[in-house]
Design an enzyme around this catalytic site. Structure first.
Site, PDB file in Angstrom:
ATOM      1  NE  ARG A  54      45.530  21.738  21.462  1.00 30.44           N
ATOM      2  CZ  ARG A  54      46.398  20.812  21.219  1.00 30.44           C
ATOM      3  NH1 ARG A  54      47.565  20.797  21.833  1.00 30.44           N
ATOM      4  NH2 ARG A  54      46.150  19.823  20.368  1.00 30.44           N
ATOM      5  N   GLY A  55      43.805  19.373  23.724  1.00 35.20           N
ATOM      6  CA  GLY A  55      44.317  18.017  23.517  1.00 35.20           C
ATOM      7  C   GLY A  55      43.773  17.124  24.630  1.00 35.20           C
ATOM      8  CB  ALA A  56      42.316  13.726  24.488  1.00 41.87           C
ATOM      9  NE  ARG A  95      37.589  22.100  23.431  1.00 43.25           N
ATOM     10  CZ  ARG A  95      38.601  21.802  22.604  1.00 43.25           C
ATOM     11  NH1 ARG A  95      39.828  21.695  23.070  1.00 43.25           N
ATOM     12  NH2 ARG A  95      38.384  21.604  21.316  1.00 43.25           N
ATOM     13  CD  GLN A 209      43.987  22.784  16.846  1.00 46.20           C
ATOM     14  OE1 GLN A 209      43.881  22.965  15.636  1.00 46.20           O
ATOM     15  NE2 GLN A 209      42.938  22.647  17.634  1.00 46.20           N
ATOM     16  CG  ASP A 250      40.195  14.917  20.474  1.00 45.59           C
ATOM     17  OD1 ASP A 250      40.795  15.718  21.183  1.00 45.59           O
ATOM     18  OD2 ASP A 250      40.415  14.789  19.251  1.00 45.59           O
ATOM     19  CG  ASN A 260      42.061  13.054  15.910  1.00 46.66           C
ATOM     20  OD1 ASN A 260      42.322  13.414  17.056  1.00 46.66           O
ATOM     21  ND2 ASN A 260      42.903  13.226  14.912  1.00 46.66           N
ATOM     22  CE  LYS A 261      40.770  19.788  16.630  1.00 45.32           C
ATOM     23  NZ  LYS A 261      39.720  20.573  17.321  1.00 45.32           N
TER      24      LYS A 261
HETATM   25  O1  MRU Z   1      40.596  21.012  19.782  1.00 40.41           O
HETATM   26  P1  MRU Z   1      41.823  20.398  20.377  1.00 40.41           P
HETATM   27  O2  MRU Z   1      43.098  21.094  20.039  1.00 40.41           O
HETATM   28  O3  MRU Z   1      41.679  20.119  21.857  1.00 40.41           O
HETATM   29  O4  MRU Z   1      41.828  19.012  19.640  1.00 40.41           O
HETATM   30  C1  MRU Z   1      42.478  17.947  20.114  1.00 40.41           C
HETATM   31  C2  MRU Z   1      43.560  17.600  19.223  1.00 40.41           C
HETATM   32  O5  MRU Z   1      44.601  18.193  19.307  1.00 40.41           O
HETATM   33  C3  MRU Z   1      43.414  16.539  18.253  1.00 40.41           C
HETATM   34  O6  MRU Z   1      42.159  16.183  17.915  1.00 40.41           O
HETATM   35  C4  MRU Z   1      44.368  15.424  18.578  1.00 40.41           C
HETATM   36  O7  MRU Z   1      44.667  14.782  17.401  1.00 40.41           O
HETATM   37  C5  MRU Z   1      43.865  14.441  19.566  1.00 40.41           C
HETATM   38  S1  MRU Z   1      44.040  14.954  21.188  1.00 40.41           S
HETATM   39  C6  MRU Z   1      45.318  13.981  21.726  1.00 40.41           C
END
Ligand code: MRU
Length: 370
Positions: A54-56, A95, A209, A250, A260-261
């Protein structure tokens, strides 16, 4: 990044079998370190959708390698390119929010289609492109670290070398990219330079996370940190205990709105109210060059309510899930929010730091002006 003294990236090709892509299955961290083999496009799609990765940045890199696996497995005839296009659509549908996913799939499709040679040449190109996406991601994050370091250094000087307290949300660390991370890269660079820092780590419900991943990787690197519940940041800011908020993203529009999250927006509001600088770090692969109004346009993923109703933890050597809410209560699970540009002090990119505005972003990326 090092784990128990051994260097890892978050994704790589299996040493003795280049048809297999390996990842760290992040669902088990920080309690178990498990490496998973990805052999088919379905494996890759499941790994992204169910958040083994996960994570962009890492979602983008995984999609890049996914398209290499797609090229390996596609029929070697006139179906090859249509099959790749279909596999690309399958991956893109896993996603919705991180823009790196579609960016990586499209980059692969374009690169493979441009090869005039036979199938072997196309597969070689797919592998080269997957590796280029991953290497670029790591390198851009390293550069973000150097640019972001200047912000931390300035605060440290203003505090006469006293500890710089940084609040971060979710995991925009090396686990969210191929290496270094975006928001964490300046933290690692500052820590490695001997600047005293301390990180407030938002737990980041519902999937935690921050508590699970950011705390773990900061700990592996020896960076002082404290995990806090999601609602603590505002109080800390009111009492002068946060010098800087530093998050990842993201999807950030070219106009500077930061997706973002979930919960990031509330931190930005609190930072604004308390005069605390709020920066977002991102490689250029996370910019959306089309969307203008992030609040209205960024697609917000809604995940299953069970992620809110149940909580995961480690007990008796096993990862377990327990019910948190009344069994019958419905739960909503909005996974992301958008912080409008007016609340963002600046964006830290691989090319430098800019204002969170169209002028600022296009000043750094003039080739994106049309
Ligand atoms: O749902 P996720 O874990 O894929 O979410 C992404 C993240 O971890 C965050 O939003 C993060 O701050 C940005 S992704 C580099």
């Amino acid at each position: 990044m090092n784990i128990d003294g051994k260097h890892y990236r978050t994704i790589w090709l299996k040493e003795d079998d280049s048809s297999i892509v390996q990842i760290i299955d992040q669902r088990h961290l920080p309690h178990k370190f498990i490496i998973e083999n990805l052999k088919s496009v379905d494996d890759v799609a499941r790994a992204i959708k169910d958040m083994h990765v996960r994570g962009a940045g890492l979602i983008g890199a995984t999609a890049g390698f996914g398209m290499y696996i797609a090229a390996l497995n596609a029929p070697k005839d006139e179906i090859f390119m249509p099959q790749l296009a279909a596999d690309g659509e399958l991956l893109k549908a896993t996603r919705p929010t991180a823009v790196n996913l579609a960016w990586a799939v499209d980059r692969q499709l374009e690169a493979i289609a441009a090869v005039n040679g036979g199938m072997d040449a196309k597969i070689t190109k797919a592998l080269e492109t997957a590796q280029a996406i991953a290497d670029e991601d790591a390198d851009f994050c390293r550069q973000i670290g150097q640019h972001g370091l200047s912000i931390i250094e300035k605060i440290s000087k203003a505090k006469n070398g006293d500890v710089v307290n940084i609040l971060t949300h979710c995991n925009a660390g090396w686990l969210a990219f191929v290496d270094y991370g975006s928001a964490t890269a300046p933290m690692y660079a500052a820590h490695d330079k001997g600047i005293k820092i301390h990180i407030w780590v938002d737990e980041t419900r519902p999937r935690n996370q921050g508590a699970r991943l950011t705390a773990w990787e900061l700990g592996q690197h020896g960076v002082p940190h404290t995990v806090i519940a999601d609602n603590v940041g505002g109080h800390l800011m009111q009492h002068g205990l946060v010098d800087l908020v530093l998050t990842g993203t993201d999807r950030t529009t070219y106009t500077g709105d930061v997706g973002n999250k979930i919960g990031t927006y509330l931190k930005a509001l609190a930072a604004h109210d308390n005069g605390v600088p709020f920066y977002t770090a991102l490689p250029s692969s996370t910019f959306d060059w089309i969307m203008h109004d992030g609040v209205k346009e960024v697609p917000i993923e809604q995940r299953g309510g069970e992620e809110v109703k149940y909580i995961q933890g480690f007990h008796d050597g096993e990862i377990k899930e327990v019910l948190l809410t009344p069994e019958d209560s419905p739960a909503a699970n909005y996974a992301f929010d958008v912080t409008p540009s007016r609340l963002v002090t600046g964006l830290i990119t691989e090319r430098g730091i800019c204002d969170a505005s169209e002028e600022g972003v296009l000043g750094l990326y003039p080739e994106k002006k049309n």
